[in-house]
Design a protein around this motif. Structure first.
Motif, PDB file in Angstrom:
ATOM      1  N   UNK A  59       1.078  -0.911   0.257  1.00  0.00           N
ATOM      2  CA  UNK A  59      -0.144  -0.062   0.260  1.00  0.00           C
ATOM      3  C   UNK A  59       0.458   1.400   0.428  1.00  0.00           C
ATOM      4  N   UNK A  60       1.248   2.141  -1.120  1.00  0.00           N
ATOM      5  CA  UNK A  60       1.915   2.994  -1.542  1.00  0.00           C
ATOM      6  C   UNK A  60       1.440   3.739  -0.615  1.00  0.00           C
ATOM      7  N   UNK A  61       0.400   3.876   0.412  1.00  0.00           N
ATOM      8  CA  UNK A  61      -0.029   5.131   1.054  1.00  0.00           C
ATOM      9  C   UNK A  61       0.301   5.249   2.837  1.00  0.00           C
ATOM     10  N   UNK A  62       0.870   4.338   3.006  1.00  0.00           N
ATOM     11  CA  UNK A  62       1.010   4.324   4.348  1.00  0.00           C
ATOM     12  C   UNK A  62       2.220   5.324   4.392  1.00  0.00           C
ATOM     13  N   UNK A 103      -0.973  -2.814   4.624  1.00  0.00           N
ATOM     14  CA  UNK A 103      -2.522  -1.860   4.756  1.00  0.00           C
ATOM     15  C   UNK A 103      -2.840  -1.266   5.905  1.00  0.00           C
ATOM     16  N   UNK A 104      -2.967  -0.605   5.631  1.00  0.00           N
ATOM     17  CA  UNK A 104      -3.208  -0.090   7.060  1.00  0.00           C
ATOM     18  C   UNK A 104      -5.161   0.077   6.645  1.00  0.00           C
ATOM     19  N   UNK A 105      -4.677  -0.007   8.503  1.00  0.00           N
ATOM     20  CA  UNK A 105      -5.815  -0.015   8.795  1.00  0.00           C
ATOM     21  C   UNK A 105      -6.596   0.924  10.133  1.00  0.00           C
ATOM     22  N   UNK A 106      -7.970   0.997  10.161  1.00  0.00           N
ATOM     23  CA  UNK A 106      -8.186   2.377  10.955  1.00  0.00           C
ATOM     24  C   UNK A 106      -8.982   1.952  11.975  1.00  0.00           C
ATOM     25  N   UNK A 107      -9.014   2.131  13.349  1.00  0.00           N
ATOM     26  CA  UNK A 107      -9.796   2.145  14.557  1.00  0.00           C
ATOM     27  C   UNK A 107      -9.522   0.648  14.829  1.00  0.00           C
ATOM     28  N   UNK A 130      -5.974  -3.474  24.131  1.00  0.00           N
ATOM     29  CA  UNK A 130      -6.389  -2.990  25.444  1.00  0.00           C
ATOM     30  C   UNK A 130      -5.940  -1.421  24.690  1.00  0.00           C
ATOM     31  N   UNK A 131      -5.669  -0.729  23.867  1.00  0.00           N
ATOM     32  CA  UNK A 131      -5.123   0.302  23.755  1.00  0.00           C
ATOM     33  C   UNK A 131      -5.704   0.573  22.116  1.00  0.00           C
ATOM     34  N   UNK A 132      -6.230   1.676  22.078  1.00  0.00           N
ATOM     35  CA  UNK A 132      -7.297   1.986  20.631  1.00  0.00           C
ATOM     36  C   UNK A 132      -6.442   2.897  19.659  1.00  0.00           C
ATOM     37  N   UNK A 133      -6.761   2.320  18.485  1.00  0.00           N
ATOM     38  CA  UNK A 133      -5.585   3.727  17.874  1.00  0.00           C
ATOM     39  C   UNK A 133      -5.811   3.248  16.786  1.00  0.00           C
ATOM     40  N   UNK A 134      -5.758   4.576  16.340  1.00  0.00           N
ATOM     41  CA  UNK A 134      -6.221   5.779  14.821  1.00  0.00           C
ATOM     42  C   UNK A 134      -5.942   5.165  13.816  1.00  0.00           C
ATOM     43  N   UNK A 135      -5.243   4.480  13.255  1.00  0.00           N
ATOM     44  CA  UNK A 135      -4.665   4.488  12.012  1.00  0.00           C
ATOM     45  C   UNK A 135      -3.457   2.987  12.735  1.00  0.00           C
ATOM     46  N   UNK A 170       0.864 -14.973   8.252  1.00  0.00           N
ATOM     47  CA  UNK A 170       0.932 -14.589   9.526  1.00  0.00           C
ATOM     48  C   UNK A 170       0.927 -12.428  10.159  1.00  0.00           C
ATOM     49  N   UNK A 171       1.054 -12.796  10.798  1.00  0.00           N
ATOM     50  CA  UNK A 171       0.285 -10.381  10.342  1.00  0.00           C
ATOM     51  C   UNK A 171       0.583 -10.341  11.711  1.00  0.00           C
ATOM     52  N   UNK A 172       1.296  -8.851  11.335  1.00  0.00           N
ATOM     53  CA  UNK A 172       1.907  -8.157  12.239  1.00  0.00           C
ATOM     54  C   UNK A 172       0.826  -6.490  12.270  1.00  0.00           C
ATOM     55  N   UNK A 173       0.578  -6.432  13.436  1.00  0.00           N
ATOM     56  CA  UNK A 173      -0.075  -5.200  13.263  1.00  0.00           C
ATOM     57  C   UNK A 173       0.338  -3.961  14.212  1.00  0.00           C
ATOM     58  N   UNK A 174       1.043  -3.320  13.616  1.00  0.00           N
ATOM     59  CA  UNK A 174       2.074  -2.210  14.376  1.00  0.00           C
ATOM     60  C   UNK A 174       1.166  -0.432  14.570  1.00  0.00           C
ATOM     61  N   UNK A 175       0.406  -0.066  15.600  1.00  0.00           N
ATOM     62  CA  UNK A 175       0.445   1.573  15.096  1.00  0.00           C
ATOM     63  C   UNK A 175       1.041   1.978  14.321  1.00  0.00           C
TER      64      UNK A 175
END
Length: 173
Positions: A47-50, A87-91, A96-101, A163-168
Protein backbone atom coordinates in the motif's frame (compact mmCIF):
# COMPACT_ATOMS: atom_id res chain seq x y z
CA UNK A 1 12.46 -17.04 28.21
CA UNK A 2 15.76 -15.90 29.74
CA UNK A 3 17.63 -17.19 26.68
CA UNK A 4 15.37 -15.20 24.38
CA UNK A 5 15.75 -12.11 26.59
CA UNK A 6 19.54 -12.43 26.44
CA UNK A 7 19.49 -12.85 22.68
CA UNK A 8 17.37 -9.72 22.32
CA UNK A 9 20.14 -7.76 23.96
CA UNK A 10 19.92 -5.04 26.57
CA UNK A 11 16.53 -4.38 28.10
CA UNK A 12 16.79 -0.68 27.26
CA UNK A 13 14.57 0.55 24.46
CA UNK A 14 16.31 1.18 21.14
CA UNK A 15 15.75 4.55 19.53
CA UNK A 16 12.62 4.80 17.39
CA UNK A 17 12.83 6.86 14.23
CA UNK A 18 10.44 7.39 11.31
CA UNK A 19 10.85 4.22 9.23
CA UNK A 20 9.47 3.34 5.82
CA UNK A 21 8.08 -0.18 6.16
CA UNK A 22 8.47 -0.85 2.44
CA UNK A 23 12.20 -0.06 2.55
CA UNK A 24 12.50 -2.53 5.43
CA UNK A 25 10.53 -5.21 3.58
CA UNK A 26 12.48 -4.68 0.35
CA UNK A 27 15.75 -5.08 2.27
CA UNK A 28 14.41 -8.31 3.76
CA UNK A 29 13.33 -9.57 0.31
CA UNK A 30 16.76 -8.82 -1.16
CA UNK A 31 18.49 -10.73 1.64
CA UNK A 32 16.20 -13.74 1.28
CA UNK A 33 16.39 -13.74 -2.53
CA UNK A 34 20.20 -13.65 -2.30
CA UNK A 35 20.07 -16.86 -0.25
CA UNK A 36 19.18 -18.66 -3.51
CA UNK A 37 15.92 -20.49 -2.86
CA UNK A 38 15.29 -21.93 -6.32
CA UNK A 39 11.67 -22.09 -7.39
CA UNK A 40 10.41 -19.69 -4.73
CA UNK A 41 8.76 -16.49 -5.87
CA UNK A 42 8.33 -13.54 -3.51
CA UNK A 43 5.36 -11.36 -4.44
CA UNK A 44 4.85 -7.84 -3.13
CA UNK A 45 1.49 -6.16 -2.59
CA UNK A 46 2.31 -2.86 -0.92
CA UNK A 47 0.00 0.00 0.00
CA UNK A 48 1.94 3.07 -1.21
CA UNK A 49 -0.12 5.44 0.94
CA UNK A 50 1.27 4.17 4.25
CA UNK A 51 2.97 6.78 6.42
CA UNK A 52 6.29 6.14 8.13
CA UNK A 53 6.31 4.01 11.23
CA UNK A 54 7.94 5.08 14.53
CA UNK A 55 10.31 2.12 14.95
CA UNK A 56 13.86 0.89 15.08
CA UNK A 57 14.74 -0.14 11.50
CA UNK A 58 17.23 -2.84 12.50
CA UNK A 59 14.76 -4.52 14.84
CA UNK A 60 12.07 -4.49 12.17
CA UNK A 61 14.46 -6.02 9.64
CA UNK A 62 15.27 -8.85 12.05
CA UNK A 63 11.60 -9.48 12.86
CA UNK A 64 10.49 -9.60 9.23
CA UNK A 65 13.58 -11.50 8.11
CA UNK A 66 12.60 -14.31 10.50
CA UNK A 67 9.04 -14.34 9.15
CA UNK A 68 9.93 -14.25 5.47
CA UNK A 69 12.68 -16.86 5.86
CA UNK A 70 10.21 -19.18 7.62
CA UNK A 71 7.70 -18.73 4.80
CA UNK A 72 10.33 -19.34 2.11
CA UNK A 73 11.58 -22.45 3.92
CA UNK A 74 8.00 -23.73 4.13
CA UNK A 75 7.56 -23.60 0.35
CA UNK A 76 11.11 -24.24 -0.86
CA UNK A 77 10.85 -28.05 -1.00
CA UNK A 78 8.43 -27.90 -3.94
CA UNK A 79 8.82 -24.30 -5.03
CA UNK A 80 6.03 -21.94 -4.25
CA UNK A 81 5.01 -18.41 -3.50
CA UNK A 82 5.42 -16.07 -0.58
CA UNK A 83 3.39 -12.87 -0.68
CA UNK A 84 4.03 -9.80 1.44
CA UNK A 85 1.03 -7.52 1.78
CA UNK A 86 0.87 -4.16 3.58
CA UNK A 87 -2.25 -2.22 4.43
CA UNK A 88 -3.43 0.53 6.74
CA UNK A 89 -6.29 -0.28 9.08
CA UNK A 90 -8.30 2.33 10.94
CA UNK A 91 -9.79 2.27 14.43
CA UNK A 92 -8.06 -0.85 15.74
CA UNK A 93 -7.56 -1.92 19.37
CA UNK A 94 -4.23 -3.59 20.11
CA UNK A 95 -3.47 -4.87 23.61
CA UNK A 96 -6.44 -2.96 25.06
CA UNK A 97 -5.31 0.34 23.52
CA UNK A 98 -7.26 2.09 20.78
CA UNK A 99 -5.31 3.30 17.74
CA UNK A 100 -6.56 5.55 14.96
CA UNK A 101 -4.23 4.02 12.38
CA UNK A 102 -2.43 0.68 12.37
CA UNK A 103 -0.03 -0.91 9.91
CA UNK A 104 -0.94 -4.45 8.88
CA UNK A 105 1.71 -6.67 7.27
CA UNK A 106 0.79 -10.16 6.11
CA UNK A 107 3.34 -12.80 5.14
CA UNK A 108 1.41 -15.42 3.16
CA UNK A 109 2.82 -18.70 1.87
CA UNK A 110 1.31 -21.62 -0.02
CA UNK A 111 3.27 -24.26 1.88
CA UNK A 112 2.02 -27.25 3.86
CA UNK A 113 0.84 -25.19 6.85
CA UNK A 114 1.86 -25.23 10.49
CA UNK A 115 1.73 -28.66 12.10
CA UNK A 116 -1.33 -28.83 14.38
CA UNK A 117 0.77 -30.40 17.14
CA UNK A 118 2.82 -27.22 17.58
CA UNK A 119 0.28 -24.57 16.50
CA UNK A 120 -0.59 -23.59 20.08
CA UNK A 121 3.05 -23.21 21.10
CA UNK A 122 4.66 -21.85 17.93
CA UNK A 123 5.60 -18.56 19.62
CA UNK A 124 7.36 -20.30 22.53
CA UNK A 125 11.16 -20.46 22.46
CA UNK A 126 12.69 -23.71 21.19
CA UNK A 127 9.51 -24.80 19.35
CA UNK A 128 10.08 -25.43 15.66
CA UNK A 129 8.35 -27.32 12.89
CA UNK A 130 11.71 -28.11 11.26
CA UNK A 131 14.29 -30.50 12.63
CA UNK A 132 17.08 -28.03 11.86
CA UNK A 133 15.13 -25.04 13.24
CA UNK A 134 16.21 -23.30 16.45
CA UNK A 135 12.71 -22.29 17.51
CA UNK A 136 13.89 -18.76 18.29
CA UNK A 137 12.84 -16.80 15.19
CA UNK A 138 9.15 -16.39 15.94
CA UNK A 139 9.58 -15.57 19.65
CA UNK A 140 12.19 -12.94 18.75
CA UNK A 141 9.95 -11.46 16.05
CA UNK A 142 7.03 -11.41 18.45
CA UNK A 143 9.11 -9.65 21.11
CA UNK A 144 10.12 -6.95 18.61
CA UNK A 145 6.54 -6.39 17.49
CA UNK A 146 5.29 -6.29 21.09
CA UNK A 147 8.00 -3.73 21.86
CA UNK A 148 6.43 -1.41 19.29
CA UNK A 149 3.00 -1.87 20.88
CA UNK A 150 1.94 -4.28 18.15
CA UNK A 151 0.37 -7.69 17.89
CA UNK A 152 1.32 -10.84 16.05
CA UNK A 153 -0.99 -13.67 14.92
CA UNK A 154 -1.30 -16.44 12.37
CA UNK A 155 -3.77 -18.70 10.64
CA UNK A 156 -2.71 -21.86 8.91
CA UNK A 157 -4.09 -24.73 6.91
CA UNK A 158 -2.54 -26.98 4.28
CA UNK A 159 -1.81 -24.78 1.28
CA UNK A 160 -1.83 -21.46 3.09
CA UNK A 161 -0.30 -19.88 6.17
CA UNK A 162 -0.77 -16.21 6.98
CA UNK A 163 1.35 -14.49 9.62
CA UNK A 164 -0.02 -11.04 10.39
CA UNK A 165 1.72 -8.20 12.20
CA UNK A 166 -0.18 -5.14 13.39
CA UNK A 167 1.81 -2.11 14.58
CA UNK A 168 0.46 1.32 15.57
CA UNK A 169 1.42 4.06 13.15
CA UNK A 170 1.45 6.68 15.87
CA UNK A 171 4.27 6.92 18.41
CA UNK A 172 3.93 4.75 21.51
CA UNK A 173 5.54 5.49 24.84
Amino acid sequence: RKLVDRMLGPRSQLRKEPTNIHEVLEHVCQVVEAENHDGVVILRDYDPSLPELPANRDELIQAFLNLVRNAVQAVSANGGEVAIKTRAQRAITLASKFHKLVLSVEIIDNGPGVDEEIADSIFFPMVSGRSEGSGLGLPLSQAVVNGFGGLFAFTSEPGQSIFTVWVPLEATS
